[in-house]
Scaffold this motif. Structure first.
Motif, PDB file in Angstrom:
ATOM      1  N   TYR A  91      47.794  30.803  35.586  1.00  0.00           N
ATOM      2  CA  TYR A  91      48.241  32.111  35.091  1.00  0.00           C
ATOM      3  C   TYR A  91      47.735  32.329  33.671  1.00  0.00           C
ATOM      4  O   TYR A  91      47.192  33.392  33.337  1.00  0.00           O
ATOM      5  CB  TYR A  91      49.768  32.186  35.151  1.00  0.00           C
ATOM      6  CG  TYR A  91      50.350  33.544  34.820  1.00  0.00           C
ATOM      7  CD1 TYR A  91      50.759  34.412  35.829  1.00  0.00           C
ATOM      8  CD2 TYR A  91      50.509  33.958  33.502  1.00  0.00           C
ATOM      9  CE1 TYR A  91      51.303  35.655  35.540  1.00  0.00           C
ATOM     10  CE2 TYR A  91      51.048  35.197  33.197  1.00  0.00           C
ATOM     11  CZ  TYR A  91      51.441  36.030  34.218  1.00  0.00           C
ATOM     12  OH  TYR A  91      51.974  37.257  33.920  1.00  0.00           O
ATOM     13  N   GLY A  92      47.906  31.326  32.834  1.00  0.00           N
ATOM     14  CA  GLY A  92      47.451  31.445  31.450  1.00  0.00           C
ATOM     15  C   GLY A  92      45.954  31.656  31.353  1.00  0.00           C
ATOM     16  O   GLY A  92      45.476  32.399  30.481  1.00  0.00           O
ATOM     17  N   GLN A  93      45.196  31.024  32.262  1.00  0.00           N
ATOM     18  CA  GLN A  93      43.743  31.200  32.236  1.00  0.00           C
ATOM     19  C   GLN A  93      43.349  32.614  32.608  1.00  0.00           C
ATOM     20  O   GLN A  93      42.442  33.199  31.999  1.00  0.00           O
ATOM     21  CB  GLN A  93      43.078  30.217  33.196  1.00  0.00           C
ATOM     22  CG  GLN A  93      41.550  30.275  33.168  1.00  0.00           C
ATOM     23  CD  GLN A  93      40.983  29.985  31.792  1.00  0.00           C
ATOM     24  OE1 GLN A  93      41.289  28.952  31.199  1.00  0.00           O
ATOM     25  NE2 GLN A  93      40.174  30.896  31.254  1.00  0.00           N
ATOM     26  N   ARG A  94      44.037  33.197  33.594  1.00  0.00           N
ATOM     27  CA  ARG A  94      43.726  34.583  33.950  1.00  0.00           C
ATOM     28  C   ARG A  94      44.030  35.508  32.773  1.00  0.00           C
ATOM     29  O   ARG A  94      43.278  36.441  32.490  1.00  0.00           O
ATOM     30  CB  ARG A  94      44.542  35.026  35.174  1.00  0.00           C
ATOM     31  CG  ARG A  94      44.221  34.297  36.463  1.00  0.00           C
ATOM     32  CD  ARG A  94      42.753  34.381  36.817  1.00  0.00           C
ATOM     33  NE  ARG A  94      42.454  33.715  38.082  1.00  0.00           N
ATOM     34  CZ  ARG A  94      42.341  32.398  38.238  1.00  0.00           C
ATOM     35  NH1 ARG A  94      42.511  31.586  37.203  1.00  0.00           N
ATOM     36  NH2 ARG A  94      42.052  31.887  39.418  1.00  0.00           N
ATOM     37  N   ARG A  95      45.124  35.240  32.106  1.00  0.00           N
ATOM     38  CA  ARG A  95      45.489  36.078  30.967  1.00  0.00           C
ATOM     39  C   ARG A  95      44.446  35.949  29.851  1.00  0.00           C
ATOM     40  O   ARG A  95      44.060  36.948  29.232  1.00  0.00           O
ATOM     41  CB  ARG A  95      46.875  35.669  30.466  1.00  0.00           C
ATOM     42  CG  ARG A  95      47.451  36.628  29.443  1.00  0.00           C
ATOM     43  CD  ARG A  95      48.933  36.472  29.308  1.00  0.00           C
ATOM     44  NE  ARG A  95      49.482  37.470  28.392  1.00  0.00           N
ATOM     45  CZ  ARG A  95      50.756  37.790  28.313  1.00  0.00           C
ATOM     46  NH1 ARG A  95      51.635  37.204  29.084  1.00  0.00           N
ATOM     47  NH2 ARG A  95      51.158  38.709  27.460  1.00  0.00           N
ATOM     48  N   ALA A  96      43.983  34.740  29.621  1.00  0.00           N
ATOM     49  CA  ALA A  96      42.965  34.528  28.592  1.00  0.00           C
ATOM     50  C   ALA A  96      41.653  35.210  28.974  1.00  0.00           C
ATOM     51  O   ALA A  96      40.963  35.795  28.126  1.00  0.00           O
ATOM     52  CB  ALA A  96      42.739  33.036  28.371  1.00  0.00           C
ATOM     53  N   ALA A 153      40.884  35.945  42.219  1.00  0.00           N
ATOM     54  CA  ALA A 153      40.948  34.580  42.750  1.00  0.00           C
ATOM     55  C   ALA A 153      42.319  33.941  42.564  1.00  0.00           C
ATOM     56  O   ALA A 153      42.447  32.855  42.005  1.00  0.00           O
ATOM     57  CB  ALA A 153      39.859  33.712  42.099  1.00  0.00           C
ATOM     58  N   ILE A 154      43.358  34.624  43.059  1.00  0.00           N
ATOM     59  CA  ILE A 154      44.714  34.095  42.907  1.00  0.00           C
ATOM     60  C   ILE A 154      45.434  33.949  44.246  1.00  0.00           C
ATOM     61  O   ILE A 154      46.629  33.655  44.279  1.00  0.00           O
ATOM     62  CB  ILE A 154      45.571  34.979  41.971  1.00  0.00           C
ATOM     63  CG1 ILE A 154      45.606  36.434  42.456  1.00  0.00           C
ATOM     64  CG2 ILE A 154      45.065  34.880  40.539  1.00  0.00           C
ATOM     65  CD1 ILE A 154      46.554  37.318  41.650  1.00  0.00           C
ATOM     66  N   THR A 155      44.728  34.148  45.352  1.00  0.00           N
ATOM     67  CA  THR A 155      45.371  33.938  46.643  1.00  0.00           C
ATOM     68  C   THR A 155      45.098  32.514  47.128  1.00  0.00           C
ATOM     69  O   THR A 155      44.271  31.798  46.574  1.00  0.00           O
ATOM     70  CB  THR A 155      44.864  34.950  47.693  1.00  0.00           C
ATOM     71  OG1 THR A 155      43.496  34.677  47.989  1.00  0.00           O
ATOM     72  CG2 THR A 155      45.013  36.381  47.191  1.00  0.00           C
ATOM     73  N   VAL A 156      45.833  32.111  48.153  1.00  0.00           N
ATOM     74  CA  VAL A 156      45.677  30.793  48.772  1.00  0.00           C
ATOM     75  C   VAL A 156      45.643  31.000  50.284  1.00  0.00           C
ATOM     76  O   VAL A 156      46.010  32.076  50.780  1.00  0.00           O
ATOM     77  CB  VAL A 156      46.826  29.844  48.374  1.00  0.00           C
ATOM     78  CG1 VAL A 156      46.781  29.537  46.878  1.00  0.00           C
ATOM     79  CG2 VAL A 156      48.184  30.429  48.756  1.00  0.00           C
TER      80      VAL A 156
END
Length: 358
Positions: free
Chosen positions: A203-208, A284-287
């Protein structure tokens, strides 16, 4: 002894737009977290889902003092105190039926139930938006989850039969009609039972990534970017992340326009599906558990379906004919059984009221 409650939420559309100053469109669920409160000499938090109570001092608790599930409670006490409000020590018992770990915002539900309790017990004249901000501060600064403010705002502003249209830049709220029953429709929620965890690097990486893309585009936030500008980004990862946010904001606004104009809700189905494709391919956040559920729901006749929540697990929602709820949820269960996966849990989401006395 008094009881206070706040709902979980499902986000109809608008994923990962909230921390980009964008637009979101959640609804408050009928499922709620209930907090039973009475005075105490030292704060004690108990939960029907946890074995051991947790204690802290309301007057001194600080980030790092309490961890785990109880941090969402202690963090609200801290946020109130940091804002200059007196907070008493309380004995709190937590119960409720918001699924934990499903991406339905059980944490914000707990925070908001505690927030309305503290405000009422303290005789504080705080509006719902201010309470939502205090609850969000607890999650961001005390718990350490870098989330936006959608969950707390939905829990505070929810209303029966309405979606909460939130401009996250201004915190302006508009309640949008969502007349599913009148049209013979239902919003089916499938908890995929895949693990869902936001306090991690993804989550933090997407925000960054979003912040970096906005900087390269020379805009205050991705809400201000255009798709044409985004397509000129040279870094493919940043281009994909930004494209999701900008296109998702546009989808939210189109859903709001359609529903506000009184259009048949079936017409928003393709926008839900497009949102899922964007989360899968660009953000790229689904599984696999999520993608299978979404695909099966569409094949079984849903007008549209998408993952809801922060990603990497959680729930999928589908706009379905009310008469088809059992058939569509059964199709997902069968697909999971074929793969040897844990059986999903399905229910229909009903737009409900916000936090208040239980």
């Amino acid at each position: 002894m008094t009881r206070w409650a706040a709902p979980g939420r499902v986000n109809l559309i608008g994923e990962h737009t909230d921390y980009n100053d964008g637009f979101v469109l959640p609804l408050a669920l009928a499922q709620r977290t209930v907090v039973t409160v009475e005075p105490a000499e030292r704060s004690v938090v108990r939960s029907s889902r946890e074995d051991d109570p947790v204690t802290f001092a309301a007057a001194t608790v600080a980030p790092g003092d309490v961890t785990g599930w109880a941090a969402y409670v202690a963090g609200v006490f801290w946020a109130f105190r940091a804002a200059g409000h007196a907070v008493p020590d309380l004995d709190l018992h937590v119960d409720g039926d918001v699924p934990v770990g499903a991406g339905l915002s059980s944490s914000a539900s707990l925070e908001c139930a505690v927030a309305v309790a503290l405000a009422e017990l303290g005789g504080l004249d705080l509006g719902r938006t201010e309470l939502a901000r205090l609850a969000r501060r607890a999650e961001n600064e005390f718990v350490g989850a870098p989330t936006g403010g959608m969950d707390q705002m939905a829990a505070m502003h929810g209303a029966a039969g309405r979606l909460v249209f939130l401009d996250t830049r201004t915190d302006a709220v508009e309640l949008v009609p969502f007349p599913l029953a009148e049209h013979g429709l239902a919003l089916l929620v499938v908890d995929t039972r895949a693990p869902h965890q936001l306090v991690d690097g993804q989550y933090g990486q997407r925000r960054a990534d979003c912040a970096e893309a906005a900087e390269q585009l020379g805009v205050p936030a991705l809400r201000d970017a255009t798709l044409d500008a985004v397509e000129r980004l040279t870094d493919e990862r940043l281009r994909r992340r930004a494209r999701h946010v900008v296109s998702e904001d546009a989808r939210v606004l189109e859903v709001v326009d359609r529903l506000t104009a009184g259009a048949d809700p079936r017409g928003i189905g393709p926008l839900l599906s497009a949102s899922h494709a964007s989360m899968r391919d660009d953000f790229a956040i689904t599984v696999p558990h999520v993608d299978v559920a979404q695909d099966v729901m569409e094949r079984a006749g849903a007008h549209g379906a998408r993952m809801t929540g922060g990603g990497f697990g959680g729930c999928v929602i589908g706009l379905v004919e009310a008469a088809d709820v059992d058939r569509v949820s059964g199709a997902v269960a069968a697909a999971y059984a074929e793969r040897g996966w844990t059986a999903p849990v399905a229910f229909t989401a009903v737009a409900s009221g916000g936090a208040g006395p239980a």
